[in-house]
Write an enzyme that holds these catalytic residues in place. Structure first.
Site, PDB file in Angstrom:
ATOM      1  N   GLY A  18       0.820  -1.197   0.000  1.00 37.12           N
ATOM      2  CA  GLY A  18       0.000   0.000   0.000  1.00 37.12           C
ATOM      3  C   GLY A  18       0.854   1.245   0.000  1.00 37.12           C
ATOM      4  N   GLU A  64      10.177  -4.546   5.241  1.00 44.24           N
ATOM      5  CA  GLU A  64      11.156  -4.054   4.262  1.00 44.24           C
ATOM      6  C   GLU A  64      12.506  -4.756   4.464  1.00 44.24           C
ATOM      7  OE1 GLU A  64      10.500  -2.214   1.793  1.00 44.24           O
ATOM      8  OE2 GLU A  64       8.519  -1.481   2.311  1.00 44.24           O
ATOM      9  N   SER A  66       2.558   4.822   1.267  1.00 51.28           N
ATOM     10  CA  SER A  66       3.161   5.228   2.530  1.00 51.28           C
ATOM     11  C   SER A  66       2.084   5.832   3.423  1.00 51.28           C
ATOM     12  CB  SER A  66       4.268   6.261   2.281  1.00 51.28           C
ATOM     13  OG  SER A  66       5.326   5.692   1.546  1.00 51.28           O
ATOM     14  N   GLY A  67       2.062   5.422   4.687  1.00 57.24           N
ATOM     15  CA  GLY A  67       1.062   5.932   5.621  1.00 57.24           C
ATOM     16  C   GLY A  67      -0.259   5.200   5.568  1.00 57.24           C
TER      17      GLY A  67
END
Length: 596
Positions: A377, A506, A379-380
């Protein structure tokens, strides 16, 4: 003063009493030695009356030797008791500081993760190491010196009243005024001491932040800005220290004036009493000595009083920290967790960091045992927050997280996390050897185990290029290694933990293409039989995931495997194609696309 401040101050008094009770035996020994020391200090002034009135006045030369022996004996006792007092009480004070620091550290490291998002590490270090220093004045010589001053004053005043009550009464009135001033000074200085310790923590925290990001500071030429920021904080700290010095000096100066006033009164009234036959010369000399014995500790009490005020300011701040709820506060009421299979279910989970910003909104998912779940998705969108909830770092305001059918909020966190393994995007390494950093997940692991997981994570190859191999020191936060090397060590550490639930946030972001290809096979082997959650912007790394969840604004907008989501042509395909075009353009025109 606010209700919160009153509560904290009362707690500080309560904590001080607890400390004194904990060290009651040592303090009792200290008080006994102090009384012996103070009583022995009166023998030498007492011999002056006999020397002047009997030996010199009446020619009693037979008393000369006994008086000398009494004086020597009292001096030896006073010196010996002073030596023992200093050793016993000072060591007790340092032990109290050590144990207080240990207790604060134990409390801090058990605070929830959200607490550390609001406080700088340097500030917390300062509070752990510095705020406790003042309690040496409670457990050390300070409190005993205060008590000693009181005992000395009582003994001295008793003798002085017997010798010349009229002058003594006037001296008492003067000392009462002095005591009132000291009480006022302590109340005024206490918030200054408290503010001083707060600013010291802030300056220390800012300095730690600057040193931790020194490369960024240098890259952007921000040395002068950081120096100015530190200078401003240091100047503020200096101004507060100056204020406390002025306050302390004022009490000492007033004490000196009091001594002068008492001396003048003794000259006038004492001289008149001798001429009128109320006092003998020996009485007057003894009176002078006893006043000296009394006044010196009173002046000393002024100094100690400010130190005790500083100690209570430190206790206030310590109490603030110690009242923060620990992560394991209700651990004893939670259930023991054994034999985790690894099924994770989220039921209508909601979470927000504050009242106005929802981060996770009604997320439900099922990750069966051994399943790999990928989160993608913008960022945030809530990916990292979601895995933070799964790891128990935060608790949902609504909904449940089930581990093998058991509500996570009812399980012992320590038990649960013993089945977790995690590799974060910005992985942390300790300043130590490579082997110790890998072994952090399993302290009793042998060298063969370290090498085995290192080969899986593609660590062994580059480690063999170092002169000290696995004994190579990595530096603070692993600064001596490349980003890819640090992350591969972190991956090896997670493999060594042999977790049932694995979180990869990540985990391959800092690896080059060759290293990533080598590690993906290791990850595939590692994921077998384990429930895995993967966060990845590089979508090519998650195509083999059993399910992919697409999050936007804290909600799951799409779910399925790679093939299904790609065919749908929704948000996942949009992200996938955007990334593919970007990576293709970056490969063809790296210089142009780097800045776009």
């Amino acid at each position: 003063m606010s209700d919160k401040r009153r509560k904290i101050t009362w707690s500080a008094w309560h904590q001080a009493r607890q400390l004194m009770w904990r060290y009651r035996r040592t303090l009792t020994v200290g008080f006994v030695l102090m009384i012996i020391n103070r009583v022995s200090s009166f023998f030498l002034p007492g011999t002056s009356k006999w020397l002047i009135d009997e030996v010199i006045g009446n020619g009693r030369m037979d008393l000369l030797t006994p008086l000398a022996l009494v004086a020597v004996g009292a001096t030896v006792v006073q010196a010996g008791s002073s030596y023992l007092l200093s050793n016993v009480i000072s060591i007790a004070g340092q032990r109290a500081i050590m144990e207080m620091c240990r207790d604060i550290h134990d409390h801090v490291i058990h605070l929830p993760a959200k607490f550390f998002e609001k406080h700088k590490s340097g500030e917390l270090i300062s509070r752990v190491m510095n705020d406790a220093q003042g309690i040496r004045n409670l457990m050390g010589t300070g409190i005993v010196m205060l008590a000693g001053g009181v005992v000395t004053a009582i003994l001295a005043l008793t003798i002085l009243f017997v010798l010349y009550w009229q002058l003594t009464l006037i001296i008492c009135l003067i000392l009462v005024v002095f005591g009132g001033f000291m009480a006022y000074a302590f109340r005024a200085l206490r918030p200054v001491f408290r503010e001083r310790q707060k600013i010291r923590s802030d300056v220390t925290g800012s300095l730690g932040e600057t040193l931790g990001g020194i490369r960024l500071v240098k890259v952007y030429g921000a040395e002068n800005r950081e120096q100015q920021k530190f200078s401003d904080g240091a100047y503020h700290l200096f101004s507060l220290i100056s204020k406390t010095i002025r306050g302390t000096s004022a009490t000492v100066a007033l004490g000196t004036v009091i001594v002068g006033v008492i001396g003048a009164l003794m000259i006038v009234l004492g001289g008149r009493a001798i001429t009128e036959g109320v006092l003998t010369l020996g009485d007057f000399v003894m009176y002078l000595f006893v006043v000296g014995v009394m006044v010196a500790p009173i002046i000393q009490m002024a100094m100690v009083g400010t130190q005790v005020s500083e100690a209570f300011a430190g206790l206030d701040r310590i109490r603030e920290l110690m009242t923060e709820a620990r992560e394991d506060e209700d651990e004893s009421q939670r259930k023991v967790l054994t034999g985790v299979r690894g099924e994770v279910i989220l039921e209508d989970v909601h979470f927000r960091y504050d009242e106005t910003v929802p981060v996770i909104q009604g997320v439900s998912l099922q990750a069966r045992e051994g399943m790999t779940t990928a989160l993608v998705g913008s960022s945030g969108s809530g990916k990292s927050t979601l895995v933070s909830l799964i790891m128990g770092f935060s608790q949902p305001q609504k909904g449940r997280i089930l581990i093998d059918g058991q509500d996570l909020s009812t399980l012992k966190l320590k038990d649960y996390r013993s089945y977790l393994g995690v590799v974060m995007q910005d992985e942390f390494l300790f300043d130590g050897t490579i082997s110790n950093n890998i072994r952090y997940a399993k302290p009793d692991a042998n060298d063969a185990e370290i090498e085995h997981v290192s080969r899986i994570a593609n660590v062994h190859e580059f480690v063999q290029g170092f002169p000290d191999a696995y004994n190579t020191i990595v530096g603070e936060r692993g600064v001596k290694l490349s980003g890819g090397q640090r992350q591969r060590i972190a991956i090896a550490r997670a493999i060594l933990a042999n977790p049932r639930i694995l979180v990869l946030d990540e985990a391959t972001s800092n690896l080059d293409t060759e290293s990533e290809a080598l590690i993906q096979e290791g990850f595939r082997n590692l994921r077998k039989g384990r429930t895995t959650f993967v966060i990845a912007h590089r979508l090519s790394t998650i195509q083999s995931a059993d399910q992919i969840l697409v999050l936007e604004e804290g909600r799951i907008v799409e779910r399925g495997n790679h093939s299904k989501l790609y065919k749908i042509g929704g948000r996942y395909r949009e992200l996938h194609d955007q990334q593919f075009r970007y990576e293709k353009d970056l490969y063809i025109n790296p210089g142009e696309n780097f800045i776009q």
